[in-house]
Enzyme design. Structure first.
Site: not given
Ligand code: GLU
Length: 506
Positions: A262-264, A266-267
């Site tokens: 998920s994008k999370r 990556g963050d």
């Protein structure tokens, strides 16, 4: 059907930035199309107007341009099967909705959101299907007259697909084999909404696949659950002969633990999940992109190609041409592919090595210009040649190599403490004279002369070289000493030595 032309499509919904998993899907479609001399179509599935995000379509197109993934037809490319944006195909879909209604494969439903919610409260795990549709407000329970009247009065309605109960539906999947699903778990999906005069994803997707003569549907695993419905729709239209072959690609998994990337993730772990930097027009948030982080497009392509497939041997570095030759959709894995950003960094490093120093120098030149350094291209190439094996990203060359272009004005305190002895001024002054007298300033000659002098003077080579490095670089890093001095040239070498001799104080 054996000689059917290969036509595949990438059909994103423009709801935001393109996720890296979507890039992998597009890449596999591209490889498959190219290796079969087929066509890759770029279709925009924008029938859900609530989720439309301005700028997303251009973003997606720019991403593929950067990555070298080319389309043969579609939005912005043209072609004989257009329009390729679903919002421009409203009239086409209406015709197919009518066909389903006329053949009793679909029906009209008037249930309001409130009525549906009330049913959900009343019946646990409520599903609009063969067992419940008889209790709802639709053309099956109301009859034709009442239905026509409600429509004439301007009531909003949806068209639902009438799913026959208790039927095993088999999806033939190139990667997964036959996947069987019983129709009892499917609900009567909404195919069309009068409110926005548009079909839903399911209808538009299969009507377009059919009309655009799509031969293979290669898409992410998350769409596998829609496939049985799609099979039924093909059947309802009597299009079974032209039904595309399905291939549902493995999920991209989180770097660690369970679930999909998920994008999370990556963050949290500091890596991009989007190909290009993305400015979300709704939230104002900016998200990192692979391009802006300094990844090379072919390194990213190579990395993504191996997430879910491999050539069956140890070869990891594959150019686009090799990928086109070797890619085999039937050998994709069923199991999810774990996303490992370290591997992507490794590919980037390998691609820096694979590329000519000239190519890398083109990128590095831009970075130098940003730092106000204007050098001849040949000199930039020389530095790149010397230093590229030490970096994972071209931008790292600046920190590593700026001293080639900009003389030090400060001297690193720690290095001074360790390397600048009380006799360094004397040694460097002598070395300066020696160097100044050289006619041949080549690496080899400098080395021969300086080493001979060290020997005669019985100096310690390390002492001399470390101090010499400090005068030219300002700290203890850099390649071979005489590579540096030869690059700087005699005049600049002497200038830097003089400045250091004057200003380094211990
Ligand atoms: N519009 C869908 C998406 O956003 C397409 C899925 C499919 O390929 O059928 O990915």
């Amino acid at each position: 059907m054996a000689d059917r032309r290969v036509r595949v499509r990438f059909a994103p919904s423009p709801t935001g930035a393109l996720h890296i998993g979507g890039v992998r899907t597009a890449l596999y479609n591209y490889l498959f199309a190219r290796q079969h001399n087929g066509d890759l179509v770029f279709r925009i599935e924008d029938t859900d107007s609530h989720r439309f995000v301005p700028g997303a379509e251009d973003y997606i197109l720019e991403s593929f341009k950067w990555l070298g993934i080319g389309f043969d037809e579609g939005v912005s490319f043209g072609g004989n099967f257009g329009p390729y944006r679903q919002s421009e195909r409203k009239d086409i879909y209406k015709k197919y909705v009518k066909i389903l209604l006329d053949t009793d494969k679909a029906y009209i439903a008037f249930d309001t959101p409130e009525e549906l919610e009330a049913k959900r409260q009343e019946i646990p795990n409520f599903q609009y299907d063969a067992t419940t549709r008889t209790q709802m407000r639709n053309s099956l329970t109301l009859g034709k007259g009442a239905t026509d009247e409600l429509i004439a009065q301007g009531n909003q309605f949806v068209v639902r697909f009438k799913i026959e109960p208790n039927e095993d539906i088999v999806v033939h999947d190139i990667i997964r084999g036959d996947v069987t699903i019983n129709s009892n778990i499917l609900d009567d999906k909404v195919l069309y909404k009068s409110a926005d005069n548009l079909p839903t994803y399911h209808l538009a997707n299969i009507v377009d696949d059919h009309l655009m003569e799509i031969s293979h549907v290669i898409r992410g695993e998350e769409w596998l659950s829609s496939a049985p419905l799609h099979v039924l729709l093909y059947r309802a239209f009597n299009w079974e002969d032209s039904m595309p072959k399905f291939a549902h690609l493995p999920l991209l998994l989180k770097p660690e633990g369970k679930g999909k990337l998920s994008k999370r993730d990556g963050d949290r772990l500091g890596f991009p999940v989007f190909p290009l930097e993305w400015h979300d027009p709704k939230t104002g948030e900016t998200s990192m992109g692979y391009r802006e982080c300094g990844y090379l497009p072919d390194a990213l392509v190579n990395f993504l190609a191996l997430l879910g497939w491999n050539p069956g041997d140890d070869q990891e570095l594959l150019s686009m041409d090799e990928l086109i030759k070797k890619f085999d959709i039937s050998h994709c894995s069923k199991a999810g592919a774990r996303f490992d950003i370290k591997k992507c960094v490794w590919f980037n490093h390998e691609y820096i090595l694979l590329k000519s120093s000239k190519e890398i120098a083109c990128d590095f030149e831009q970075i130098l210009i940003q730092h106000g350094v204007h050098e001849t291209f040949d000199r930039i190439v020389t530095v790149v040649e010397m230093m590229k094996s030490r970096v994972d990203f071209v931008k790292e060359l600046w920190d590593l190599c700026s001293f080639f272009f900009v003389a030090p004005i400060e001297y690193d305190a720690k290095t001074v403490k360790k390397r600048w002895k009380d006799y360094s001024v004397k040694q460097m002054t002598e070395l300066k004279v020696l160097i100044n007298d050289l006619d041949d300033f080549s690496i080899e000659n400098q080395e021969a002369v300086v080493m001979k002098w060290i020997e005669e003077k019985e100096y310690n080579t390390g002492d001399v070289m470390n101090a010499f490095r400090l005068t030219l670089v300002g700290e203890g890093k850099g390649p071979h000493m005489f590579d540096i001095s030869a690059f700087l040239g005699k005049k600049e070498t002497i200038n830097r030595m003089e400045r250091a001799i004057e200003s380094i104080k211990i």
